[in-house]
Scaffold this active site. Structure first.
Site, mmCIF file in Angstrom:
data_model
loop_
_atom_site.group_PDB
_atom_site.id
_atom_site.type_symbol
_atom_site.label_atom_id
_atom_site.label_comp_id
_atom_site.label_asym_id
_atom_site.label_seq_id
_atom_site.Cartn_x
_atom_site.Cartn_y
_atom_site.Cartn_z
ATOM 1 N N GLU A 1 9.762 1.830 -7.010
ATOM 2 C CA GLU A 1 8.318 2.349 -6.673
ATOM 3 C C GLU A 1 9.370 2.814 -5.067
ATOM 4 O O GLU A 1 9.471 2.717 -4.490
ATOM 5 C CB GLU A 1 7.780 0.892 -5.861
ATOM 6 C CG GLU A 1 7.048 -0.092 -6.831
ATOM 7 C CD GLU A 1 6.256 -0.494 -5.964
ATOM 8 O OE1 GLU A 1 5.847 -1.114 -5.272
ATOM 9 O OE2 GLU A 1 6.442 -2.497 -7.562
ATOM 10 N N GLU B 1 -6.443 2.577 -8.752
ATOM 11 C CA GLU B 1 -7.173 1.076 -9.041
ATOM 12 C C GLU B 1 -7.820 0.937 -8.180
ATOM 13 O O GLU B 1 -7.769 -0.322 -6.632
ATOM 14 C CB GLU B 1 -5.320 -0.176 -9.612
ATOM 15 C CG GLU B 1 -4.453 0.549 -10.084
ATOM 16 C CD GLU B 1 -2.846 -0.804 -10.003
ATOM 17 O OE1 GLU B 1 -3.099 -1.325 -10.935
ATOM 18 O OE2 GLU B 1 -2.088 0.490 -9.729
ATOM 19 N N LYS C 1 -7.967 -3.468 -6.287
ATOM 20 C CA LYS C 1 -6.734 -3.784 -4.964
ATOM 21 C C LYS C 1 -7.480 -3.436 -4.161
ATOM 22 O O LYS C 1 -8.525 -3.699 -3.820
ATOM 23 C CB LYS C 1 -5.813 -2.749 -5.609
ATOM 24 C CG LYS C 1 -4.822 -2.661 -6.285
ATOM 25 C CD LYS C 1 -3.424 -1.962 -6.490
ATOM 26 C CE LYS C 1 -2.251 -2.388 -5.872
ATOM 27 N NZ LYS C 1 -0.893 -1.882 -5.630
ATOM 28 N N GLU D 1 -4.185 1.897 -0.810
ATOM 29 C CA GLU D 1 -3.925 0.895 -1.936
ATOM 30 C C GLU D 1 -4.629 0.921 -3.182
ATOM 31 O O GLU D 1 -4.080 1.079 -4.256
ATOM 32 C CB GLU D 1 -4.213 -1.090 -2.424
ATOM 33 C CG GLU D 1 -2.309 -1.911 -0.639
ATOM 34 C CD GLU D 1 -2.339 -3.050 -1.145
ATOM 35 O OE1 GLU D 1 -2.604 -3.726 -2.509
ATOM 36 O OE2 GLU D 1 -2.173 -3.853 0.144
#
Length: 318
Positions: A239, A291, A294, A299
């Protein structure tokens, strides 16, 4: 199955959203962008089915809640492999199986190494060829002001020593999640160093010079691994990324575009890092989509794409 395109570049496929495209649409998007590698945080059968015959290499994770049982119950590890890996092994190229994500240090960290051993044995018994590893963040590191003095923290060291010993014995890589964004301190760091945007050396460390923080972070981990017998263990950057909104002033589309395009450029460079030259740094950007389930804030703002599959900004994949 041969490695697909992408020259060592992958993207994390997170699924914590209630408005995301179907797995089939997502796999089609990866292929259309020549993204040859994908990281999945759990063995989602719908996603794995969609990946059949795609040629995309996959890092697949176990959920953190399964790690203790995988360590203490070999039959559970066998059933996990039979259920989640074997049905797909003939049609999906598994780059790696990751035992948990960022759970060193924690109260279950002691179970990581034995879980890796049990899953590795189960994969071999099932005649599936795939390395087994775990994904760690930079929180495993102790005070390391320069890459050449990298060391694991006192609390993480016992677990990391066991993990590195297993990886070294099997020639498996360590998965590292590293974000210059979180380490940025404008008082002491040039923004170009953190955005991976400099072409000149900014940090000197003995006879090695660093133009960017990402290579410095990776080499710090290499130094720490060498101290516990991991001289030949490779780092895969599982990541890295930069939020494009939802937070401080540096969380912008412009900076996210600069950082991630530079991360792709560095990954494709066969020169590698200053400490480990001669091989490109396999890198997975975080993440494919924003997303919405999250935590609020940055985030929810890491995606290269909106859920409708329109780009937030463009990344040039090789």
């Amino acid at each position: 199955m041969a490695d697909a395109g992408g020259e060592g570049i992958g993207v994390n496929y997170g699924t914590k959203g209630n408005n995301l495209p179907t797995p089939e649409q997502v796999v089609g998007l990866y292929k259309s962008r020549n993204i040859g590698k994908l990281r999945l945080f759990d063995p989602n059968p719908n996603v794995l089915n969609a990946l059949h015959g795609s040629g995309i290499q996959v890092i697949v994770g176990t959920v953190n809640g399964d790690v203790q049982r995988l360590a203490t119950d070999a039959s559970f590890a066998e059933s996990w492999v039979q259920t989640n890996i074997v049905p797909h092994a003939g049609s999906v190229t598994f780059r790696c199986v990751s035992i948990g994500n960022e759970i060193i240090p924690s109260d279950v960290a002691q179970y990581i190494a034995p879980a890796m051993q049990n899953v590795d044995r189960a994969l071999k018994a099932a005649q599936v060829t795939a390395p087994v590893s775990t994904a760690v963040s930079m929180s495993v590191m102790g005070p390391s002001p320069r890459p050449s003095v990298g060391v694991f923290s006192d609390v993480a060291a016992p677990t990391m020593s066991a993990v590195i010993s297993f990886l070294a014995a099997n020639n498996y890589p360590l998965l590292l999640n590293a974000y210059p964004y979180y380490a940025y301190d404008p008082k002491y760091m040039k923004l170009d160093y953190v955005l991976l945007n400099s072409t000149t050396v900014i940090v000197h460390d003995g006879n090695l010079g660093y133009t960017n923080m990402l290579h410095a972070m990776v080499d710090t981990v290499y130094t720490a691994m060498e101290k516990v017998g991991g001289q030949k263990v490779e780092v895969v950057l599982s990541e890295t990324g930069w939020p494009w909104g939802g937070g401080p002033a540096v969380a912008t589309v412009e900076y996210a575009k600069i950082h991630n395009n530079n991360a792709v450029r560095l990954a494709a460079n066969p020169n590698g890092t200053p400490k480990r030259p001669g091989k490109g740094l396999e890198t997975y950007l975080f993440a494919m989509f924003n997303e919405n389930l999250k935590n609020e804030g940055i985030e929810q703002h890491y995606g290269l794409y909106y859920p409708d599959m329109n780009e937030v900004y463009h990344v040039d994949f090789p």
